[in-house]
Design a protein around this motif. Sequence first.
Motif, PDB file in Angstrom:
ATOM      1  N   PRO A 400       7.395  12.728   8.446  1.00 19.89           N
ATOM      2  CA  PRO A 400       7.496  13.664   7.322  1.00 19.89           C
ATOM      3  C   PRO A 400       7.751  12.979   5.982  1.00 19.89           C
ATOM      4  O   PRO A 400       7.582  13.611   4.937  1.00 19.89           O
ATOM      5  N   VAL A 401       8.165  11.703   6.009  1.00 20.31           N
ATOM      6  CA  VAL A 401       8.469  11.024   4.743  1.00 20.31           C
ATOM      7  C   VAL A 401       7.369  10.028   4.383  1.00 20.31           C
ATOM      8  O   VAL A 401       6.582  10.255   3.461  1.00 20.31           O
ATOM      9  N   ARG A 402       7.284   8.933   5.144  1.00 26.24           N
ATOM     10  CA  ARG A 402       6.370   7.870   4.723  1.00 26.24           C
ATOM     11  C   ARG A 402       4.907   8.276   4.797  1.00 26.24           C
ATOM     12  O   ARG A 402       4.164   8.160   3.811  1.00 26.24           O
ATOM     13  N   LEU A 403       4.464   8.748   5.955  1.00 25.95           N
ATOM     14  CA  LEU A 403       3.040   9.031   6.124  1.00 25.95           C
ATOM     15  C   LEU A 403       2.574  10.150   5.200  1.00 25.95           C
ATOM     16  O   LEU A 403       1.516  10.059   4.569  1.00 25.95           O
ATOM     17  N   ALA A 404       3.382  11.208   5.109  1.00 27.75           N
ATOM     18  CA  ALA A 404       2.996  12.333   4.243  1.00 27.75           C
ATOM     19  C   ALA A 404       2.901  11.907   2.783  1.00 27.75           C
ATOM     20  O   ALA A 404       1.953  12.269   2.067  1.00 27.75           O
ATOM     21  N   LEU A 405       3.869  11.106   2.331  1.00 29.90           N
ATOM     22  CA  LEU A 405       3.848  10.668   0.940  1.00 29.90           C
ATOM     23  C   LEU A 405       2.734   9.670   0.664  1.00 29.90           C
ATOM     24  O   LEU A 405       2.167   9.652  -0.433  1.00 29.90           O
ATOM     25  N   TYR A 406       2.403   8.828   1.647  1.00 33.79           N
ATOM     26  CA  TYR A 406       1.278   7.907   1.475  1.00 33.79           C
ATOM     27  C   TYR A 406      -0.012   8.678   1.175  1.00 33.79           C
ATOM     28  O   TYR A 406      -0.775   8.328   0.276  1.00 33.79           O
ATOM     29  N   TRP A 407      -0.260   9.718   1.978  1.00 31.51           N
ATOM     30  CA  TRP A 407      -1.488  10.496   1.771  1.00 31.51           C
ATOM     31  C   TRP A 407      -1.456  11.223   0.427  1.00 31.51           C
ATOM     32  O   TRP A 407      -2.478  11.332  -0.259  1.00 31.51           O
ATOM     33  N   LEU A 408      -0.279  11.719   0.050  1.00 34.07           N
ATOM     34  CA  LEU A 408      -0.154  12.393  -1.239  1.00 34.07           C
ATOM     35  C   LEU A 408      -0.467  11.436  -2.386  1.00 34.07           C
ATOM     36  O   LEU A 408      -1.186  11.772  -3.329  1.00 34.07           O
ATOM     37  N   ILE A 409       0.068  10.220  -2.296  1.00 35.20           N
ATOM     38  CA  ILE A 409      -0.179   9.221  -3.343  1.00 35.20           C
ATOM     39  C   ILE A 409      -1.658   8.832  -3.389  1.00 35.20           C
ATOM     40  O   ILE A 409      -2.266   8.747  -4.455  1.00 35.20           O
ATOM     41  N   ALA A 410      -2.234   8.578  -2.190  1.00 38.80           N
ATOM     42  CA  ALA A 410      -3.625   8.130  -2.136  1.00 38.80           C
ATOM     43  C   ALA A 410      -4.587   9.168  -2.693  1.00 38.80           C
ATOM     44  O   ALA A 410      -5.562   8.829  -3.382  1.00 38.80           O
ATOM     45  N   LEU A 411      -4.310  10.451  -2.444  1.00 36.33           N
ATOM     46  CA  LEU A 411      -5.240  11.503  -2.836  1.00 36.33           C
ATOM     47  C   LEU A 411      -4.975  12.064  -4.228  1.00 36.33           C
ATOM     48  O   LEU A 411      -5.912  12.464  -4.933  1.00 36.33           O
ATOM     49  N   LYS A 412      -3.706  12.116  -4.630  1.00 36.93           N
ATOM     50  CA  LYS A 412      -3.357  12.788  -5.883  1.00 36.93           C
ATOM     51  C   LYS A 412      -2.869  11.848  -6.986  1.00 36.93           C
ATOM     52  O   LYS A 412      -3.076  12.108  -8.165  1.00 36.93           O
ATOM     53  N   PHE A 413      -2.182  10.756  -6.604  1.00 34.21           N
ATOM     54  CA  PHE A 413      -1.593   9.874  -7.620  1.00 34.21           C
ATOM     55  C   PHE A 413      -1.953   8.408  -7.363  1.00 34.21           C
ATOM     56  O   PHE A 413      -1.073   7.553  -7.224  1.00 34.21           O
ATOM     57  N   PRO A 414      -3.233   8.072  -7.286  1.00 31.54           N
ATOM     58  CA  PRO A 414      -3.607   6.681  -6.987  1.00 31.54           C
ATOM     59  C   PRO A 414      -3.140   5.692  -8.051  1.00 31.54           C
ATOM     60  O   PRO A 414      -2.974   4.506  -7.758  1.00 31.54           O
ATOM     61  N   GLN A 415      -2.917   6.175  -9.292  1.00 33.92           N
ATOM     62  CA  GLN A 415      -2.467   5.279 -10.349  1.00 33.92           C
ATOM     63  C   GLN A 415      -1.036   4.789 -10.123  1.00 33.92           C
ATOM     64  O   GLN A 415      -0.604   3.804 -10.718  1.00 33.92           O
ATOM     65  N   HIS A 416      -0.291   5.482  -9.245  1.00 34.60           N
ATOM     66  CA  HIS A 416       1.089   5.079  -8.943  1.00 34.60           C
ATOM     67  C   HIS A 416       1.201   4.496  -7.527  1.00 34.60           C
ATOM     68  O   HIS A 416       2.286   4.507  -6.926  1.00 34.60           O
ATOM     69  N   ALA A 417       0.111   3.977  -7.019  1.00 31.84           N
ATOM     70  CA  ALA A 417       0.069   3.541  -5.616  1.00 31.84           C
ATOM     71  C   ALA A 417       1.082   2.450  -5.319  1.00 31.84           C
ATOM     72  O   ALA A 417       1.811   2.508  -4.322  1.00 31.84           O
ATOM     73  N   ILE A 418       1.178   1.452  -6.173  1.00 37.03           N
ATOM     74  CA  ILE A 418       2.020   0.283  -5.880  1.00 37.03           C
ATOM     75  C   ILE A 418       3.491   0.696  -5.799  1.00 37.03           C
ATOM     76  O   ILE A 418       4.193   0.412  -4.815  1.00 37.03           O
ATOM     77  N   THR A 419       3.987   1.389  -6.837  1.00 35.82           N
ATOM     78  CA  THR A 419       5.388   1.822  -6.827  1.00 35.82           C
ATOM     79  C   THR A 419       5.623   2.881  -5.755  1.00 35.82           C
ATOM     80  O   THR A 419       6.643   2.857  -5.060  1.00 35.82           O
ATOM     81  N   GLY A 420       4.680   3.791  -5.598  1.00 37.22           N
ATOM     82  CA  GLY A 420       4.850   4.884  -4.639  1.00 37.22           C
ATOM     83  C   GLY A 420       4.993   4.399  -3.216  1.00 37.22           C
ATOM     84  O   GLY A 420       5.828   4.907  -2.450  1.00 37.22           O
ATOM     85  N   VAL A 421       4.192   3.414  -2.826  1.00 32.96           N
ATOM     86  CA  VAL A 421       4.280   2.868  -1.468  1.00 32.96           C
ATOM     87  C   VAL A 421       5.664   2.286  -1.215  1.00 32.96           C
ATOM     88  O   VAL A 421       6.280   2.513  -0.166  1.00 32.96           O
ATOM     89  N   ALA A 422       6.187   1.538  -2.168  1.00 34.59           N
ATOM     90  CA  ALA A 422       7.501   0.910  -1.995  1.00 34.59           C
ATOM     91  C   ALA A 422       8.618   1.949  -1.926  1.00 34.59           C
ATOM     92  O   ALA A 422       9.560   1.824  -1.137  1.00 34.59           O
ATOM     93  N   VAL A 423       8.521   3.001  -2.749  1.00 34.11           N
ATOM     94  CA  VAL A 423       9.550   4.052  -2.743  1.00 34.11           C
ATOM     95  C   VAL A 423       9.583   4.770  -1.392  1.00 34.11           C
ATOM     96  O   VAL A 423      10.649   5.083  -0.857  1.00 34.11           O
ATOM     97  N   THR A 424       8.413   5.022  -0.810  1.00 36.44           N
ATOM     98  CA  THR A 424       8.389   5.731   0.476  1.00 36.44           C
ATOM     99  C   THR A 424       9.011   4.906   1.597  1.00 36.44           C
ATOM    100  O   THR A 424       9.604   5.465   2.517  1.00 36.44           O
ATOM    101  N   VAL A 425       8.882   3.580   1.533  1.00 38.29           N
ATOM    102  CA  VAL A 425       9.540   2.721   2.526  1.00 38.29           C
ATOM    103  C   VAL A 425      11.051   2.893   2.434  1.00 38.29           C
ATOM    104  O   VAL A 425      11.751   3.015   3.450  1.00 38.29           O
ATOM    105  N   PHE A 426      11.568   2.932   1.213  1.00 42.57           N
ATOM    106  CA  PHE A 426      13.006   3.140   1.005  1.00 42.57           C
ATOM    107  C   PHE A 426      13.460   4.482   1.565  1.00 42.57           C
ATOM    108  O   PHE A 426      14.465   4.573   2.295  1.00 42.57           O
ATOM    109  N   LEU A 427      12.734   5.551   1.259  1.00 42.74           N
ATOM    110  CA  LEU A 427      13.110   6.888   1.725  1.00 42.74           C
ATOM    111  C   LEU A 427      13.020   6.994   3.246  1.00 42.74           C
ATOM    112  O   LEU A 427      13.853   7.654   3.885  1.00 42.74           O
TER     113      LEU A 427
END
Length: 450
Positions: A400-427
């Motif tokens: 519910p955290v990492r995988l869901a947010l990865y898809w959200l970033i990839a589809l909706k916010f690709p410009q924030h991919a680098i920071t977004g991936v790292a934040v989801t690992v933390f969460l």
Amino acid sequence: MELGEKRALRKRFISLALPALLEQALIMISSVIMMMFYGQIGVSAVAAIGAGTLLCSVLQAALAVLQTGTLVLVARLYGQGRISDAAGLVTSAMRWSLALSCGVSLISCLAAGTIARWTVGTQDIQLLTQTTSYIRLAVWSVPFTSFSLVCDSALRGGGDMKTPMRIALVCQGAYLVAAYILIFGLWRLPGLGLTGAGLALVAYRALEFTLKGIRFINGNNPLHLKIFTRPKPAPGLMRRVCRVGLPTTGEQVILQLGYLLTQRPLALMGSSVMAAYQVANSITTILTQTVIGAGNAAATVVGNSLGAGRQDIARFYAREVALWGTGIICVLSVVLYFCYPTLAHLYAKTADFYQAALGMRLWFMLATPLICLFNLLLGILRGAGDTRTQMVASNMGLWPVRLALYWLIALKFPQHAITGVAVTVFLDFAARVAVQAVRLIRGKWVKVEV
């Protein structure tokens, strides 16, 4: 509990933890150097090897029932003085491990193309081709790895941390030499690149399998492996192995499948982001992999204590490991944060690759103490046979955290991919540690029946 007894217990834990920490440090150093080798092959190679490695983790996870069950049951049986039962149990677990792992490796090799398309997509043909090629080689390391992990579980359950350390010293050195020669070539021997990396992995695991097999065939080992006789563990022991290990298998299979599925949204973000994730993950491994050694030692002492009926000692070990471990991990994470740019530069040979890896620095370093603490608490709970809590904790963080947010970033916010991936690992790991902490504080983990 008197002061003298506490000192004796701390001394025993340290005597077990130091060899285990050194073993994991050797593995960590080897993995860091190997990632540097991969970086020399190219960005696509790093991403392909990452996907192939995750598939091998999925296959090994399917066999975790034997590894976890062996560790927990051998530790309990040693605490009860039932060494002959432990020996029969280990022999059965080794045979089942080899039979099952060969089957899943064959199926995976035949389906390599389909698996590669599923994980990295078809938009990058070079990445798809390299991933397929690497998978076909790497999956044949799984039977050797599975057998070796059962051996490690048996040795650690009996309190022998030095044998895995000595074998790791030999095998990791041989792995690095073989990988360098096979990847880059030597004298008239041509370098094989990605193919060489796969061959080196299989050869390394085969050497590890051989050395550990010899250790168990040796008649001086209390857990002597009887090749040509049918093992006779006490009735019900293998059922107990399954009862303890199946939740871990479920946890690991679902977890590793989730990790494998994260490769698809990462691939949509671009091969540079995918490779940068592998680099950031490898740098954090410098601490997280080493801490696994302390977690293994914690599993042994907790399992032995509960096998001897000493819940008070098991609680003491849990408290000491958690408190001291947290403090040391936080200090070392700060040191690693300042070393991160230098380490990232060693991996990344292009400016874009380096900047992508550097962009994950802050949140990956914030996640590092949580990942380390997760591995420590994992050892404590696993030693007690509480594998169901781990299944809940791991999957609550990943799906519910990492995988869901990865898809959200990839589809909706690709410009924030680098920071977004790292934040989801933390969460992800924050959620896991929270579940573990609640379980430990409530104290019911010492009453789990195995």
